[in-house]
Design a protein around this motif. Sequence first.
Motif, PDB file in Angstrom:
ATOM      1  N   ASP A  25       3.903   3.794  -2.728  1.00 58.55           N
ATOM      2  CA  ASP A  25       5.272   3.465  -2.333  1.00 58.55           C
ATOM      3  C   ASP A  25       5.302   2.742  -0.984  1.00 58.55           C
ATOM      4  O   ASP A  25       6.342   2.247  -0.558  1.00 58.55           O
ATOM      5  N   VAL A  26       4.149   2.671  -0.331  1.00 65.29           N
ATOM      6  CA  VAL A  26       4.056   1.965   0.951  1.00 65.29           C
ATOM      7  C   VAL A  26       3.861   0.470   0.701  1.00 65.29           C
ATOM      8  O   VAL A  26       2.963   0.076  -0.038  1.00 65.29           O
ATOM      9  N   GLY A  27       4.724  -0.344   1.285  1.00 64.96           N
ATOM     10  CA  GLY A  27       4.578  -1.791   1.151  1.00 64.96           C
ATOM     11  C   GLY A  27       4.101  -2.449   2.428  1.00 64.96           C
ATOM     12  O   GLY A  27       3.622  -3.579   2.412  1.00 64.96           O
ATOM     13  N   ALA A  28       4.227  -1.737   3.560  1.00 70.03           N
ATOM     14  CA  ALA A  28       3.947  -2.348   4.855  1.00 70.03           C
ATOM     15  C   ALA A  28       3.375  -1.327   5.832  1.00 70.03           C
ATOM     16  O   ALA A  28       3.850  -0.198   5.887  1.00 70.03           O
ATOM     17  N   VAL A  29       2.360  -1.732   6.566  1.00 68.89           N
ATOM     18  CA  VAL A  29       1.891  -0.924   7.694  1.00 68.89           C
ATOM     19  C   VAL A  29       1.859  -1.841   8.915  1.00 68.89           C
ATOM     20  O   VAL A  29       1.185  -2.872   8.914  1.00 68.89           O
ATOM     21  N   ALA A 100       8.341   1.148   3.199  1.00 68.90           N
ATOM     22  CA  ALA A 100       8.398   0.334   1.981  1.00 68.90           C
ATOM     23  C   ALA A 100       8.524  -1.142   2.345  1.00 68.90           C
ATOM     24  O   ALA A 100       7.905  -2.001   1.728  1.00 68.90           O
ATOM     25  N   HIS A 101       9.339  -1.429   3.377  1.00 63.74           N
ATOM     26  CA  HIS A 101       9.627  -2.821   3.733  1.00 63.74           C
ATOM     27  C   HIS A 101       9.287  -3.102   5.189  1.00 63.74           C
ATOM     28  O   HIS A 101       9.362  -2.224   6.030  1.00 63.74           O
TER      29      HIS A 101
ATOM     30  N   SER B  31      -0.379  -5.867  14.346  1.00 65.58           N
ATOM     31  CA  SER B  31      -0.739  -6.358  13.020  1.00 65.58           C
ATOM     32  C   SER B  31       0.200  -5.837  11.942  1.00 65.58           C
ATOM     33  O   SER B  31       0.819  -4.785  12.082  1.00 65.58           O
ATOM     34  N   PHE B  32       0.287  -6.609  10.896  1.00 65.00           N
ATOM     35  CA  PHE B  32       1.050  -6.248   9.712  1.00 65.00           C
ATOM     36  C   PHE B  32       0.113  -6.300   8.512  1.00 65.00           C
ATOM     37  O   PHE B  32      -0.579  -7.294   8.312  1.00 65.00           O
ATOM     38  N   VAL B  33       0.095  -5.228   7.721  1.00 65.46           N
ATOM     39  CA  VAL B  33      -0.655  -5.225   6.465  1.00 65.46           C
ATOM     40  C   VAL B  33       0.347  -5.013   5.340  1.00 65.46           C
ATOM     41  O   VAL B  33       1.140  -4.073   5.373  1.00 65.46           O
ATOM     42  N   GLY B  34       0.318  -5.887   4.362  1.00 63.00           N
ATOM     43  CA  GLY B  34       1.175  -5.734   3.191  1.00 63.00           C
ATOM     44  C   GLY B  34       0.357  -5.211   2.027  1.00 63.00           C
ATOM     45  O   GLY B  34      -0.792  -5.591   1.840  1.00 63.00           O
ATOM     46  N   GLN B  35       0.954  -4.310   1.279  1.00 63.33           N
ATOM     47  CA  GLN B  35       0.274  -3.688   0.144  1.00 63.33           C
ATOM     48  C   GLN B  35       1.150  -3.843  -1.107  1.00 63.33           C
ATOM     49  O   GLN B  35       2.373  -3.823  -1.009  1.00 63.33           O
ATOM     50  N   VAL B  36       0.521  -3.948  -2.277  1.00 66.34           N
ATOM     51  CA  VAL B  36       1.273  -4.000  -3.540  1.00 66.34           C
ATOM     52  C   VAL B  36       1.828  -2.612  -3.821  1.00 66.34           C
ATOM     53  O   VAL B  36       1.069  -1.640  -3.863  1.00 66.34           O
ATOM     54  N   ARG B  37       3.153  -2.523  -4.025  1.00 65.60           N
ATOM     55  CA  ARG B  37       3.763  -1.241  -4.346  1.00 65.60           C
ATOM     56  C   ARG B  37       3.760  -1.028  -5.859  1.00 65.60           C
ATOM     57  O   ARG B  37       3.645  -1.978  -6.627  1.00 65.60           O
ATOM     58  N   ASP B  38       3.901   0.214  -6.266  1.00 64.18           N
ATOM     59  CA  ASP B  38       3.903   0.498  -7.708  1.00 64.18           C
ATOM     60  C   ASP B  38       5.292   0.357  -8.322  1.00 64.18           C
ATOM     61  O   ASP B  38       5.455   0.406  -9.528  1.00 64.18           O
ATOM     62  N   LEU B  39       6.291   0.189  -7.445  1.00 63.47           N
ATOM     63  CA  LEU B  39       7.666   0.115  -7.905  1.00 63.47           C
ATOM     64  C   LEU B  39       8.351  -0.994  -7.133  1.00 63.47           C
ATOM     65  O   LEU B  39       8.298  -1.036  -5.914  1.00 63.47           O
TER      66      LEU B  39
END
Lengths: 150, 150, 85, 85
Positions: A25-29, A100-101, B31-39
């Motif tokens: 459910d994480v989209g951003a760090v 998430a965003h 830094s920003f890391v983007g990840q693919v979410r499942d929803l």
Amino acid sequence: MTVRVQTQDFDVGFEINQLRVARPDVGAVVSFVGQVRDLNDGNTIATLTLEHYPGMTEKSLEAIVNQAKSRWNIMDATIIHRVGTLQPLDQIVLVAVSSAHRNEAFSACEFMMDYLKTEAPFWKKEATAEGEQWLEAKETDETARKRWEK
Amino acid sequence: MTVRVQTQDFDVGFEINQLRVARPDVGAVVSFVGQVRDLNDGNTIATLTLEHYPGMTEKSLEAIVNQAKSRWNIMDATIIHRVGTLQPLDQIVLVAVSSAHRNEAFSACEFMMDYLKTEAPFWKKEATAEGEQWLEAKETDETARKRWEK
Amino acid sequence: MKIKIFYFARLKETLKFSTEDLELPDETLTILKLKALLAQRSDTWHEMLMGKLKVRGAINHELVDDLATIHDGDEVAFFPPVTGG
Amino acid sequence: MKIKIFYFARLKETLKFSTEDLELPDETLTILKLKALLAQRSDTWHEMLMGKLKVRGAINHELVDDLATIHDGDEVAFFPPVTGG
């Protein structure tokens, strides 16, 4: 929530991954890493020694994470702050936030850094060729924190 | 400046370290890391396929870094964007910025993400149980970019 | 004049064209004129380039608007609004 | 009442005290009153706690202002404005 005050170094990649691995459910760090610079206000730094207030430090860092959580829809956060004697190029601090965003993670991360700089009981003493001196708190840090009160 | 478009994964810790190791004038890396979410918007994502425009993509990412450099006193920046077919929990994008002080790194990193989202030629197609569909550009991303025009 | 055109994402998929080389009369050609020209190919082309979908154009890897002029040898591209990041 | 006091950074170094246990008469004690009491110890104490330096106070690990009341068993701390991060 992960909050640690430690003398040893930390692994930024590992800590960032902890915030997203197994969390689809994480989209951003968003993360902030602070490093000891070799020059501060024109002084060449040999070492930087960080003192803190054990007990209060952890509590104030946790309070900062909780404030961020109450203001933004973030999922988790990590704060690691080193203490003891550091040298230029050493990592001092990591603040990382998952959400998430992206906009929420960016705001929460910057908020946490601004509060950490003005509310967490750490003090820096720098050693230069001319001797040792305690660093003064910066007015700009206070100003940075105040913008979140709006 | 590091700008890469690639199918393979990347190592966030390594990339962040590259921006500060041997650079004692760097005080901050955001830094920003983007990840693919499942929803996404209520759809359960099986895969996310990223297409891009080779040649233009690299050029537009470099232009984004150069714009950030002209607006803020930053030292260096890295953008890595993956293409091809990804799954939930895969990393998609890394944007990282180094500077002497934190406020510039935060602003530049957020600026670069907002421009990347609206100007870099990448397109996402998601596969769900119901089939495949191209994602629509979001109005909120356009709004996020426009605030930098002030 | 000779130009090269690229199509991406939904456009590429629907038009079943990813790239083409086109030879055109030597007259002033804008992105909008080129779109109108290509739209004559079929209803599908018309819908994709002149319909309700937002289409963005690029010339030689730079985003441009509908009034931008295309020159001999240019690389033109058409694609939907971007969705990376 | 009994309280514990901690000093940090420049205060600790100059006062040469990091912590002390103090027994005081049972009357209403504020941070400001405690500072004034400690400031009587010497010119150095006066300068560090009531001088031009900004001193922040905490009670039981919470930042407080000069008017905060100290109770029996409290842990009080004095330190300069913080400079971490």
